[in-house]
Write a protein that holds these residues in place. Structure first.
Motif, PDB file in Angstrom:
ATOM      1  N   ASP A   1      38.806  -7.865  19.120  1.00  0.00           N
ATOM      2  CA  ASP A   1      38.979  -7.040  17.923  1.00  0.00           C
ATOM      3  C   ASP A   1      38.052  -7.446  16.795  1.00  0.00           C
ATOM      4  O   ASP A   1      37.857  -6.684  15.837  1.00  0.00           O
ATOM      5  N   ILE A   2      37.473  -8.625  16.887  1.00  0.00           N
ATOM      6  CA  ILE A   2      36.642  -9.136  15.799  1.00  0.00           C
ATOM      7  C   ILE A   2      35.158  -8.964  16.074  1.00  0.00           C
ATOM      8  O   ILE A   2      34.397  -8.561  15.201  1.00  0.00           O
ATOM      9  N   ALA A   3      34.744  -9.238  17.305  1.00  0.00           N
ATOM     10  CA  ALA A   3      33.316  -9.372  17.587  1.00  0.00           C
ATOM     11  C   ALA A   3      32.841  -8.452  18.696  1.00  0.00           C
ATOM     12  O   ALA A   3      33.606  -8.034  19.560  1.00  0.00           O
ATOM     13  N   SER A   4      31.554  -8.150  18.641  1.00  0.00           N
ATOM     14  CA  SER A   4      30.831  -7.466  19.707  1.00  0.00           C
ATOM     15  C   SER A   4      29.542  -8.230  19.967  1.00  0.00           C
ATOM     16  O   SER A   4      29.082  -9.000  19.121  1.00  0.00           O
ATOM     17  N   LEU A   5      28.964  -7.989  21.150  1.00  0.00           N
ATOM     18  CA  LEU A   5      27.656  -8.548  21.467  1.00  0.00           C
ATOM     19  C   LEU A   5      26.595  -7.485  21.272  1.00  0.00           C
ATOM     20  O   LEU A   5      26.709  -6.375  21.800  1.00  0.00           O
ATOM     21  N   ASN A   6      25.573  -7.826  20.522  1.00  0.00           N
ATOM     22  CA  ASN A   6      24.455  -6.924  20.309  1.00  0.00           C
ATOM     23  C   ASN A   6      23.533  -6.997  21.532  1.00  0.00           C
ATOM     24  O   ASN A   6      22.852  -7.995  21.749  1.00  0.00           O
ATOM     25  N   VAL A   7      23.537  -5.943  22.358  1.00  0.00           N
ATOM     26  CA  VAL A   7      22.719  -5.936  23.570  1.00  0.00           C
ATOM     27  C   VAL A   7      21.573  -4.938  23.457  1.00  0.00           C
ATOM     28  O   VAL A   7      21.074  -4.431  24.467  1.00  0.00           O
ATOM     29  N   SER A   8      21.132  -4.654  22.246  1.00  0.00           N
ATOM     30  CA  SER A   8      19.974  -3.778  22.080  1.00  0.00           C
ATOM     31  C   SER A   8      18.722  -4.499  22.570  1.00  0.00           C
ATOM     32  O   SER A   8      18.569  -5.708  22.420  1.00  0.00           O
ATOM     33  N   PHE A   9      17.817  -3.739  23.167  1.00  0.00           N
ATOM     34  CA  PHE A   9      16.600  -4.308  23.726  1.00  0.00           C
ATOM     35  C   PHE A   9      15.615  -4.674  22.625  1.00  0.00           C
ATOM     36  O   PHE A   9      15.539  -4.012  21.587  1.00  0.00           O
ATOM     37  N   VAL A  10      14.859  -5.722  22.876  1.00  0.00           N
ATOM     38  CA  VAL A  10      13.821  -6.176  21.958  1.00  0.00           C
ATOM     39  C   VAL A  10      12.524  -6.286  22.752  1.00  0.00           C
ATOM     40  O   VAL A  10      12.482  -6.939  23.795  1.00  0.00           O
ATOM     41  N   GLU A  11      11.473  -5.630  22.270  1.00  0.00           N
ATOM     42  CA  GLU A  11      10.182  -5.602  22.961  1.00  0.00           C
ATOM     43  C   GLU A  11      10.304  -4.880  24.304  1.00  0.00           C
ATOM     44  O   GLU A  11      11.376  -4.482  24.737  1.00  0.00           O
ATOM     45  N   ASN A  12       9.180  -4.698  24.951  1.00  0.00           N
ATOM     46  CA  ASN A  12       9.152  -4.040  26.253  1.00  0.00           C
ATOM     47  C   ASN A  12       9.511  -5.022  27.352  1.00  0.00           C
ATOM     48  O   ASN A  12       9.267  -6.219  27.231  1.00  0.00           O
ATOM     49  N   PRO A  13      10.092  -4.537  28.446  1.00  0.00           N
ATOM     50  CA  PRO A  13      10.358  -5.429  29.580  1.00  0.00           C
ATOM     51  C   PRO A  13       9.070  -6.088  30.058  1.00  0.00           C
ATOM     52  O   PRO A  13       8.000  -5.485  30.035  1.00  0.00           O
ATOM     53  N   LEU A  14       9.193  -7.327  30.498  1.00  0.00           N
ATOM     54  CA  LEU A  14       8.047  -8.084  30.993  1.00  0.00           C
ATOM     55  C   LEU A  14       8.057  -8.026  32.520  1.00  0.00           C
ATOM     56  O   LEU A  14       8.982  -8.512  33.173  1.00  0.00           O
ATOM     57  N   LEU A  15       7.003  -7.426  33.085  1.00  0.00           N
ATOM     58  CA  LEU A  15       6.898  -7.262  34.529  1.00  0.00           C
ATOM     59  C   LEU A  15       5.920  -8.279  35.088  1.00  0.00           C
ATOM     60  O   LEU A  15       4.773  -8.359  34.651  1.00  0.00           O
ATOM     61  N   SER A  16       6.384  -9.048  36.050  1.00  0.00           N
ATOM     62  CA  SER A  16       5.491  -9.936  36.782  1.00  0.00           C
ATOM     63  C   SER A  16       5.423  -9.446  38.222  1.00  0.00           C
ATOM     64  O   SER A  16       5.993  -8.424  38.569  1.00  0.00           O
ATOM     65  N   SER A  17       4.742 -10.192  39.072  1.00  0.00           N
ATOM     66  CA  SER A  17       4.593  -9.755  40.455  1.00  0.00           C
ATOM     67  C   SER A  17       5.876  -9.882  41.264  1.00  0.00           C
ATOM     68  O   SER A  17       5.987  -9.314  42.350  1.00  0.00           O
ATOM     69  N   SER A  18       6.874 -10.615  40.737  1.00  0.00           N
ATOM     70  CA  SER A  18       8.096 -10.833  41.521  1.00  0.00           C
ATOM     71  C   SER A  18       9.370 -10.815  40.689  1.00  0.00           C
ATOM     72  O   SER A  18      10.400 -11.299  41.133  1.00  0.00           O
ATOM     73  N   SER A  19       9.318 -10.272  39.481  1.00  0.00           N
ATOM     74  CA  SER A  19      10.521 -10.258  38.653  1.00  0.00           C
ATOM     75  C   SER A  19      10.370  -9.270  37.509  1.00  0.00           C
ATOM     76  O   SER A  19       9.263  -8.811  37.198  1.00  0.00           O
ATOM     77  N   ILE A  20      11.501  -8.959  36.894  1.00  0.00           N
ATOM     78  CA  ILE A  20      11.535  -8.160  35.670  1.00  0.00           C
ATOM     79  C   ILE A  20      12.376  -8.921  34.658  1.00  0.00           C
ATOM     80  O   ILE A  20      13.494  -9.352  34.968  1.00  0.00           O
ATOM     81  N   GLU A  21      11.842  -9.103  33.466  1.00  0.00           N
ATOM     82  CA  GLU A  21      12.570  -9.813  32.414  1.00  0.00           C
ATOM     83  C   GLU A  21      12.839  -8.867  31.258  1.00  0.00           C
ATOM     84  O   GLU A  21      11.957  -8.137  30.800  1.00  0.00           O
ATOM     85  N   PHE A  22      14.078  -8.881  30.780  1.00  0.00           N
ATOM     86  CA  PHE A  22      14.497  -8.067  29.649  1.00  0.00           C
ATOM     87  C   PHE A  22      14.912  -8.990  28.517  1.00  0.00           C
ATOM     88  O   PHE A  22      15.641  -9.959  28.731  1.00  0.00           O
TER      89      PHE A  22
END
Length: 501
Positions: A235-256
């Motif tokens: 009832d008090i808190a929420s988590l801010n899950v808005s994206f910041v910057e573009n996703p970072l794509l490597s050859s074997s992963s995706i980072e958000f």
């Protein structure tokens, strides 16, 4: 069509929760555009999601009926011109033999190869022969097997004001070969039917699959933009899950990268500053884990400040294991003047934090510094009389653990120092009071804090998936959770926009 599912559920699985239908809007603050939490999906994670959800994607789009009725005329030796029509061409089974998803600089490439499709259709032919003066016609059904089909697409993914925008850069479908088997009718027209319709059926299948891919990407883009930017915690808190910057794509992963800080459910016009001490990144000790989530210590300090502002860190202690501590008689040798002035009166201890707890994360542990005031109250004739205030400086060490999909923890006392802030009963002998305060902290304050810390707060992962075999790694100013994921059947996945209309 299956590759669409891989990406749709990959993105969705990271940022949905069981409260995903609740939409909240972030309070503007100076930390809105900073990232304090990073999420990395490894190649193992991508493969897991793909293998798990491909069957659900296929079941959601079949049967798929091709829209066109195909007509064609062909010349058959000795018969002349034959008019042929096929209709009701329907894909009822899809098998994907191999597939992969590969992020890279050009975007996210998804390919399904060696795919087979099974179709049914109705066929009809008619012709006039110079041998007979009447029209001859026949019809029936047919089964079609598409072999060696390859489906591929390239997707772009960008952040726009905290929301993911999905774009289709390229897509296509290629059918290598088809086999048509007639059921009923004149079998001697079998080869003629293949010659007449193979190219058109191939083109119809390729166009239908490509069209569904494009439609699905549009729906997915709309779906991603509708995801909530906050996940309610309580009832008090929420988590801010808005994206910041573009996703970072490597050859074997995706980072958000997401904001990741705690925000108040009931917005207040107070903006807090949190210093970002690291560039968000996820570093797990091995490459075998499917998912990595890194949280900066600012995430924990934002929770500390939020609950402090909400006056959640104030309470009255009116019950302790040693009840003598709540009567002046129990203090007669510790504070004689208190017992002399208020003999055998009940007491309360009013505990309040004077500032938010400060969390520090190092390579080996989590530490916390807590500053609190304890007001000693005497209860006389239903009147609460404050008689003294003692300031405490508490040093604690913490541990964290995974509780389902939550990050929970506990704290233990390391050190305690104290000083007299004010007194209405004269000077106090602090060395006599310190063991009492330590008992209070050990038996009341620490268990109270751990009862809340043990529940934890939600990590950003879809409801229906659970972390499994998780490892927790400490580094300078951050905690990283490296984990595999397991799946339990849930209707939540069926709510995703992958079903063909």
């Amino acid at each position: 069509m299956a590759p669409l599912t891989f990406f749709l559920l990959l993105i969705s699985s990271l940022f949905l929760s069981s409260q995903a239908n609740l939409h909240h809007h972030l309070q503007p603050s100076e930390t809105q555009d900073e990232s304090f939490t990073s999420i990395l999906v490894s190649q193992q994670g991508l493969d897991f999601i793909k293998d798990l959800l491909i069957s659900k994607a296929i079941s959601s789009i079949i049967p798929l009926q091709l829209p066109a009725t195909i007509e064609k005329s062909a010349r058959i030796p000795f018969l002349g011109s034959v008019d042929m029509v096929i209709s009701n061409v329907t894909i009822y089974k899809i098998d994907v033999m191999s597939s992969y998803v590969k992020p890279g600089n050009s975007g996210i490439v998804i390919v399904a190869s060696g795919t087979t499709c099974n179709l049914t259709m109705n066929w009809h032919y008619s012709y006039n022969s110079w041998l007979l003066p009447i029209e001859i016609s026949d019809g029936g059904s047919a089964s079609i097997e598409v072999e060696g089909m390859e489906v591929g697409l390239t997707l772009g993914l960008e952040n726009h004001e905290g929301t993911l925008i999905l774009s289709l850069k390229d897509c296509g479908c290629y059918v290598k070969d088809i086999i048509i088997k007639l059921d009923g009718g004149a079998s001697w027209l079998y080869q003629g039917m293949i010659d007449a319709f193979e190219e058109q059926i191939t083109s119809a299948v390729e166009n239908a699959i490509t069209s569904k891919l494009k439609d699905g990407i549009v729906k997915l883009d709309s779906f991603l933009q509708s995801l909530p930017k906050e996940i309610p915690v309580d009832d008090i808190a929420s988590l801010n899950v808005s994206f910041v910057e573009n996703p970072l794509l490597s050859s074997s992963s995706i980072e958000f990268d997401i904001n990741g800080l705690f925000t108040a459910r009931k917005k207040v016009p107070v903006a807090k500053q949190y210093r970002q001490t690291w560039q968000p990144s996820v570093s797990c000790t091995g490459q075998s884990k499917m998912l990595g989530i890194s949280l900066d210590e600012a995430v924990f300090n934002s929770a500390s400040a939020l609950y402090y502002d909400a006056e959640f860190m104030e309470w009255i202690v009116d019950e302790v294991p040693d009840q003598a501590l709540l009567n002046t008689a129990g203090w007669r040798f510790i504070i004689p003047q208190l017992y002399k002035k208020y003999p055998n009166d009940d007491m309360n201890l009013n505990v309040s934090l004077s500032s938010p707890p400060v969390i520090r994360i190092s390579e080996h542990s989590i530490g916390a510094s807590v500053y609190a005031d304890v007001v000693i109250d005497v209860i006389e004739a239903d009147q609460v009389i404050p008689v003294a205030c003692i300031s405490l400086e508490i040093s604690g060490s913490g541990s964290v653990k995974i509780v389902g999909n939550n990050l929970g923890g506990s704290v233990k006392l390391e050190d305690l120092s104290m000083s007299l802030k004010w007194s209405k009963v004269g000077n106090l002998r602090m060395y006599l009071i310190q063991p009492v305060m330590r008992t209070l902290v050990q038996t009341v304050v620490i268990p109270y804090a751990n009862s809340h810390l043990g529940k934890g707060f939600p990590l950003p992962i879809i409801h229906g998936f659970t972390l499994q075999n998780a490892e927790i790694i400490f580094s300078s100013s951050k905690v990283t959770v490296c984990s595999d994921v397991a799946y339990s059947d849930s209707d939540h996945l069926n709510q995703l926009p992958i079903r063909s209309e």
